[in-house]
Structure formats: structure tokens, C-alpha cells
Motif scaffolding. Sequence first.
Motif, PDB file in Angstrom:
ATOM      1  N   TYR A  29       0.487   3.397  -3.347  1.00  0.00           N
ATOM      2  CA  TYR A  29      -0.473   4.491  -3.208  1.00  0.00           C
ATOM      3  C   TYR A  29       0.122   5.716  -2.548  1.00  0.00           C
ATOM      4  O   TYR A  29       0.043   6.807  -3.082  1.00  0.00           O
ATOM      5  CB  TYR A  29      -1.700   4.030  -2.407  1.00  0.00           C
ATOM      6  N   LEU A  32       0.829  -1.212   0.000  1.00  0.00           N
ATOM      7  CA  LEU A  32       0.000   0.000   0.000  1.00  0.00           C
ATOM      8  C   LEU A  32       0.857   1.252   0.000  1.00  0.00           C
ATOM      9  O   LEU A  32       0.576   2.208  -0.728  1.00  0.00           O
ATOM     10  CB  LEU A  32      -0.944   0.001   1.204  1.00  0.00           C
ATOM     11  N   HIS A  43     -12.978   0.845   1.331  1.00  0.00           N
ATOM     12  CA  HIS A  43     -12.331  -0.370   1.837  1.00  0.00           C
ATOM     13  C   HIS A  43     -12.661  -1.590   0.986  1.00  0.00           C
ATOM     14  O   HIS A  43     -11.804  -2.462   0.800  1.00  0.00           O
ATOM     15  CB  HIS A  43     -12.740  -0.635   3.291  1.00  0.00           C
ATOM     16  N   LEU A  74     -10.518  -1.504  -2.175  1.00  0.00           N
ATOM     17  CA  LEU A  74      -9.140  -1.745  -1.784  1.00  0.00           C
ATOM     18  C   LEU A  74      -8.939  -3.208  -1.378  1.00  0.00           C
ATOM     19  O   LEU A  74      -7.951  -3.841  -1.765  1.00  0.00           O
ATOM     20  CB  LEU A  74      -8.749  -0.814  -0.636  1.00  0.00           C
TER      21      LEU A  74
END
Length: 157
Positions: free
Chosen positions: A12, A8, A23, A26
Motif C-alpha cells: 500500500y 502493508l 480497518h 483491511l
Amino acid sequence: MFDILMYLFENYIHSEAEVMVDHDILTDELTRAGFHQDEIYKALSWLEKLAALQNTDAYPYLTRRPGVSVRIYTPEETRFLDVESRGFLMFLEHINVLDFTTREMVIDRVMELDTKDFNIDDLKWVVLMVLFNVPGKESAYSQMEDLIFDECEGPLH
């Protein structure tokens, strides 16, 4: 779980890509990337708790301002943070990358990791994640990036 945090952060946050807030999306992406559902939830919870550390009402130790003091680590903390890691945290304080508050945030986040093989390289990434999350620590974040990515090979003399 640490692998998910690194994924992550690199995909990101560190790459300055738009961070997805949903969420479910993701979680689906992380599942497609090969991560297990329970580890995904642990990693997302870890990140939420990192963001929550900004709430000093919930974490009053972050508002204390010590004079000259020495951090004494608990036996549990020394199981995660070996001598090299503790020395590195002290070094980061001495060069003003970390202060009392950010050091405690780093220790808090390290203690929440669900891993048996924690090492100094992992610690460096946790420090980066914490500094990225704290407003006003852009200079410290940049300094930490330099320490990670511009490491010299061999002795410094």
C-alpha cells in the motif's frame, strides 16, 4: 506482527497504492492473506502510534534540540538494537538521513515491535516507515531507499 507491517508497507504505502482507511476491510484482507487476527490488531496499533508520534505534546522529547550529544541506550533498547544496529543508526545520523527526532521515533517504534528476531534489515525497514510518515523528510526517505535497494556487493574500495 512485523510481517504484517512489511506486507502493508510493500502493498500500500511503498507501491503508492491507495491506502484503505477502513480497518474492517483491511483486517478482512489481511486475514485472507493468512495473518492472525491478534497480530493484525497489533500491527494496526503500531501504525497508529507511528502516526501519533507527530503529536509533540504527547511526546515532548521530540521537540528537544540537542547540541553535541551522544545517545545512551537503555539495557532494554540494547536487547533489541545490537551493536551493528546502533552503529547503523549513528551512521544514518552522520549522513543526515536521521536527525535527533527521527532517530527517537525509530527507537520508539522498534521498542514496540513484538518480535524476538529483530535484525539490521528489519531496522532499515522501520527507518523507511518512519521517514515515510514524517512530512518534509522526502529527501531522507529517498536516500534511505537508495541505501536499502542499491547496496553494493563486496568491499567498497
